[in-house]
Design an enzyme around this catalytic site. Structure first.
Site, PDB file in Angstrom:
ATOM      1  N   GLU A 110       0.819  -1.214   0.000  1.00 17.53           N
ATOM      2  CA  GLU A 110       0.000   0.000   0.000  1.00 17.53           C
ATOM      3  C   GLU A 110       0.856   1.269   0.000  1.00 17.53           C
ATOM      4  O   GLU A 110       0.450   2.293  -0.537  1.00 17.53           O
ATOM      5  CB  GLU A 110      -0.960   0.005   1.194  1.00 17.53           C
ATOM      6  CG  GLU A 110      -2.107  -0.993   1.061  1.00 17.53           C
ATOM      7  CD  GLU A 110      -1.775  -2.386   1.551  1.00 17.53           C
ATOM      8  OE1 GLU A 110      -0.583  -2.648   1.868  1.00 17.53           O
ATOM      9  OE2 GLU A 110      -2.694  -3.226   1.630  1.00 17.53           O
ATOM     10  N   PHE A 114     -11.694  -7.428  13.266  1.00 11.23           N
ATOM     11  CA  PHE A 114     -10.589  -7.898  12.432  1.00 11.23           C
ATOM     12  C   PHE A 114     -10.242  -6.840  11.385  1.00 11.23           C
ATOM     13  O   PHE A 114     -11.116  -6.298  10.726  1.00 11.23           O
ATOM     14  CB  PHE A 114     -10.975  -9.211  11.738  1.00 11.23           C
ATOM     15  CG  PHE A 114      -9.914  -9.710  10.793  1.00 11.23           C
ATOM     16  CD1 PHE A 114      -8.677 -10.113  11.285  1.00 11.23           C
ATOM     17  CD2 PHE A 114     -10.141  -9.739   9.426  1.00 11.23           C
ATOM     18  CE1 PHE A 114      -7.691 -10.552  10.411  1.00 11.23           C
ATOM     19  CE2 PHE A 114      -9.150 -10.182   8.556  1.00 11.23           C
ATOM     20  CZ  PHE A 114      -7.930 -10.593   9.049  1.00 11.23           C
ATOM     21  N   GLN A 115      -8.981  -6.555  11.250  1.00  6.34           N
ATOM     22  CA  GLN A 115      -8.455  -5.541  10.325  1.00  6.34           C
ATOM     23  C   GLN A 115      -9.104  -4.178  10.549  1.00  6.34           C
ATOM     24  O   GLN A 115      -9.370  -3.441   9.603  1.00  6.34           O
ATOM     25  CB  GLN A 115      -8.585  -5.990   8.866  1.00  6.34           C
ATOM     26  CG  GLN A 115      -7.647  -7.161   8.551  1.00  6.34           C
ATOM     27  CD  GLN A 115      -7.447  -7.397   7.059  1.00  6.34           C
ATOM     28  OE1 GLN A 115      -8.342  -7.178   6.267  1.00  6.34           O
ATOM     29  NE2 GLN A 115      -6.261  -7.885   6.686  1.00  6.34           N
ATOM     30  N   LYS A 140     -17.386  -1.063   5.085  1.00  9.29           N
ATOM     31  CA  LYS A 140     -17.783  -2.042   4.071  1.00  9.29           C
ATOM     32  C   LYS A 140     -19.284  -2.023   3.820  1.00  9.29           C
ATOM     33  O   LYS A 140     -19.736  -2.134   2.679  1.00  9.29           O
ATOM     34  CB  LYS A 140     -17.332  -3.441   4.497  1.00  9.29           C
ATOM     35  CG  LYS A 140     -17.539  -4.484   3.416  1.00  9.29           C
ATOM     36  CD  LYS A 140     -16.908  -5.825   3.764  1.00  9.29           C
ATOM     37  CE  LYS A 140     -17.040  -6.765   2.575  1.00  9.29           C
ATOM     38  NZ  LYS A 140     -16.430  -8.083   2.851  1.00  9.29           N
ATOM     39  N   MET A 145      24.435   8.728   2.997  1.00 12.02           N
ATOM     40  CA  MET A 145      24.318  10.000   3.709  1.00 12.02           C
ATOM     41  C   MET A 145      24.550   9.793   5.205  1.00 12.02           C
ATOM     42  O   MET A 145      25.163  10.633   5.872  1.00 12.02           O
ATOM     43  CB  MET A 145      22.951  10.632   3.450  1.00 12.02           C
ATOM     44  CG  MET A 145      22.842  12.075   3.909  1.00 12.02           C
ATOM     45  SD  MET A 145      24.044  13.163   3.098  1.00 12.02           S
ATOM     46  CE  MET A 145      23.077  13.790   1.726  1.00 12.02           C
TER      47      MET A 145
END
Lengths: 165, 565
Positions: B50, B112-113, B162, B478
């Site tokens: 993502e 969940f999630q 959802k 760096m």
């Protein structure tokens, strides 16, 4: 310097956390913050008191304005305005102290909201200094607990915060 | 017409002329993915993480000037997107990220999630929404696009439970007109302030123009170029502002700041008027703030009032869209006779030429090993300085900014504000999707590249011919440079050789082309070979391990205290 800032916001979920989150994330100071819905146009008004120099207060006002649900921001300290705060204080009061508590309540034009044989609950309204002064006198008598609303404030005069309000 | 929430999402995106969505499916966005299945005209690029999806949408937005769109699932999908959102937020990149959420009834139940996406992303987005009712969906999506692209642009999250995507609702295309009473950015500069600014500029003996990403975002490069030439003043760009003014123009003195040119930093330190446009006085630009442009009156043009007098107190602020304000300034400068009284800038230019003679970007390319700057110069030559260049973060990023010149805006993709390693590859993918015919180069390091190298799979699946040049010095370069200069050479955890993959084989494992150059004479043939193919190519340039980026302003020092090579 202490500034009283009035913020008109959309009355929607999460708006308070946006304001509080802004102060936390940028390290701005909040002395007090009050919020409640006002009017019927789905707006809430936040009054917050902050302490900072001119540059900090200017940043605070600009950052508040940048939040999407913020409709208008005014630094009331810039002009004449009235501040009010409400305090509820529960004082231990038995026998000869009872009269003393009532005398103090009277001096500060406060009201007794609840009484038991050994306590009073008093409501005091005024600016912060008045509440502080009242509390100073009550403390030695035994303050059980207290709560304060934080400042609310409006500018003096016949004009509202925004023209069509 | 009655549609489900998921269908409304797809219809609204199409109505808003969105053509590409970068995303990753998951449980809470299954309805949306199902609705998209029937609309192949909405091109979905399946990224492999993502973070990659959001960076790709960001790269797409930077190159195209349109709002980038990312689609991720709830919980881990949304938390993975956070770095991408914060990157876009710091660089003011317009994008809309639609995230799935658990059904409304389950919100707050540790389902969940589930993650508090709106809470988590509040401080790293321009704005965010949780849509609780399907009847709000079409309006909220339009508001999200409007907020993302107007004012000071930025990322906007729309969190979609959802069940809202399953619910039915009447839908009609309400156009893209959006009114939000609490959101009205100032876009036109105050005429009096603009007039004052022009007269200050025309009185200055040593004027200096300093511009940032705002010029790019506002599509104001043409106006900036015109105004700068009218004034005849030297101009510097920030890292984010490169391409806002043609690098090949003699008025351009290079980038300023920590790794800017000597002449740019000296000019800022010695000017008597600094005109800052669409820039925000970042600490990497100003160095020690109390000694920044100490002799200058400062004019600051910016669309975001909070940027003005935040770090540096300015004498004349102008709030407005850079493109409009520059147009207003040009109109005044072009009035016949307006510039007749302007002081002669030749003495100022003679001074600047003395600083230029230091040739602060020198390096020496010998016969035995490859200097990283040499690779970038070869990339520049072989692409006629006309490629779209994406970078990650670190030494290679600074070398790319120093050695690859941009004559046009929207050709340079780099994470300037947040400094996100792993940004470069997905951003290059987004650029390649936006402009399929163009050469897109990723200049990266061996450290940064490994932060999102899984996106090679996306490049290969969608035939995105990104040319990846890894300046492989086996170090977090760096970090190592700072450890060498400020920590007496204690290279704590910055050596990356052990465990490093064979980047040629890694490329080949994904089906991309892998090439390697270890000697200076191999650099040019390698780049030629990479540019000749229409495949994704990984070029592993084994460069000098301990080259440093110079010049350099040490942290906390003033701009005129640069370390030259």
């Amino acid at each position: 310097m202490r500034h009283v800032i009035s913020v008109l916001v959309e009355n929607e979920a999460g708006v308070l956390s946006r304001v509080a989150g802004l102060f936390a994330a940028r390290g701005f100071n909040i002395e007090s913050l009050t919020v409640a819905p006002v009017g019927d146009e789905g707006t809430s008004r936040i009054t917050l008191v902050s302490i900072g120099d001119k540059e900090i207060i200017e940043q605070i006002i600009k950052q508040l304005n940048k939040l999407i649900p913020v409709i208008h921001v005014v630094d009331l300290t810039e002009g004449a305005h009235v501040e009010r705060e409400l305090m509820l204080v529960k004082v231990a009061a038995e026998r000869e102290v009872r009269a003393e508590v009532l005398r103090i309540a009277d001096i500060f034009r406060s009201r007794v909201l609840d009484a038991t044989p050994n306590s009073f609950m008093i409501e005091v309204t005024g600016d912060s200094n008045k509440l502080d002064a009242c509390l100073e006198l009550l403390k030695p008598l035994g303050v059980i607990e207290l709560v304060r609303t934080g400042q609310v404030a409006l500018s003096r005069g016949n004009r509202g915060m925004i023209k069509n309000q | 017409m009655e549609l489900t929430g998921a269908q409304i999402v797809v219809r609204t995106l199409l109505d808003l002329k969105v053509r590409h969505v970068f995303g990753y499916p998951g449980g809470s966005v299954l309805h949306i993915y199902d609705a998209m299945f029937k609309h192949p005209e909405l091109n979905h690029i399946l990224c492999r993480h993502e973070q990659g999806a959001v960076h790709a949408a960001d790269g797409y937005a930077r190159v195209s000037g349109e709002v980038g769109v990312a689609l991720v699932t709830s919980g881990p999908g949304a938390t993975n997107a956070v770095t991408g959102l914060a990157t876009a937020n710091m660089d003011s990149i317009p994008l809309v990220c639609i995230s799935g959420q658990v059904p409304v009834d389950l919100i707050g139940n540790d389902a969940f999630q589930e993650a508090d996406t709106v809470g988590i992303t509040r401080s790293c987005t321009k704005h965010n929404f949780l849509v609780r009712r399907v009847t709000d969906l079409a309006r909220v999506l339009r508001e999200a696009f409007h907020i993302a692209r107007t004012g000071r642009p930025g990322p906007v999250v729309v969190d979609l439970p959802k069940d809202v995507t399953a619910a039915l609702c009447d839908y009609e295309d309400c156009g893209s007109e959006v009114r939000i009473r609490s959101y009205n950015p100032t876009v036109i500069g105050n005429a009096r302030q603009v007039k004052k600014a022009v007269s200050m500029i025309l009185e200055a003996q040593r004027p200096m123009i300093y511009t940032g990403g705002g010029v790019i975002l506002s599509n104001a490069a043409a106006e900036l170029t015109r105004m700068t030439r009218l004034i005849g003043a030297p101009i510097t760009n920030t890292l984010m502002g490169l391409g806002g003014f043609p690098a090949s123009d003699p008025l351009f003195v290079g980038m300023l700041g920590m790794h800017g040119t000597y002449e740019a930093n000296m000019a800022v330190s010695n000017c008597d008027l600094l005109l800052a446009i669409g820039a925000r006085f970042d600490d990497r630009v100003t160095g020690k703030i109390s000694q920044f442009a100490p002799n200058a009156k400062i004019i600051h043009v910016d669309i975001d009032p909070t940027s003005i007098s935040k770090n540096v107190k300015v004498h004349l602020p102008i709030v407005g869209d850079v493109k409009n304000v520059l147009g207003q300034m040009i109109a005044l400068l072009e009035v016949p006779g307006a510039r007749d009284q302007q002081p002669d800038l030749k003495p100022w230019w003679r001074q600047i030429d003395v600083w230029r003679e230091k040739l602060c970007l020198r390096y020496h390319q010998g016969k035995d090993w490859i200097e990283p700057q040499f690779v970038i110069e070869k990339l520049r030559d072989l692409t006629q300085a006309n490629a779209i260049v994406s970078t990650d973060v670190g030494q290679h990023q600074m070398w790319a900014a120093q050695f690859y010149p941009f004559d046009r805006p929207r050709r340079w993709l780099t994470s300037g504000g947040l400094g996100t390693m792993g940004y470069g590859l997905p951003a290059a993918m987004g650029a390649s999707v936006a402009l399929p015919g163009e050469t897109v180069i990723l200049i990266t390091g061996d450290g940064s590249f490994q932060m999102n190298s899984q996106e090679l799979a996306t490049c290969c699946q969608f035939r995105l011919p990104v040319k990846i040049a890894i300046l492989n010095n086996s170090y977090l370069g760096m970090v190592r440079q700072w450890q060498q200069i400020f920590y007496e050479g204690r290279y704590s955890q910055s050596h990356m050789a052990t465990g490093a993959p064979d980047f040629v084989k890694l490329a080949e494992a994904y089906g991309a082309v892998g090439l390697r150059a270890t000697r200076p004479d191999e650099v040019e043939p390698t780049i030629r070979q990479a540019l000749a193919t229409d495949q994704t190519v990984v070029m592993d340039f084994r460069v000098a391990e301990e080259s440093n980026v110079y010049p350099m302003v040490p942290a906390g020092k003033a701009l005129n205290e640069m370390i030259l090579l």
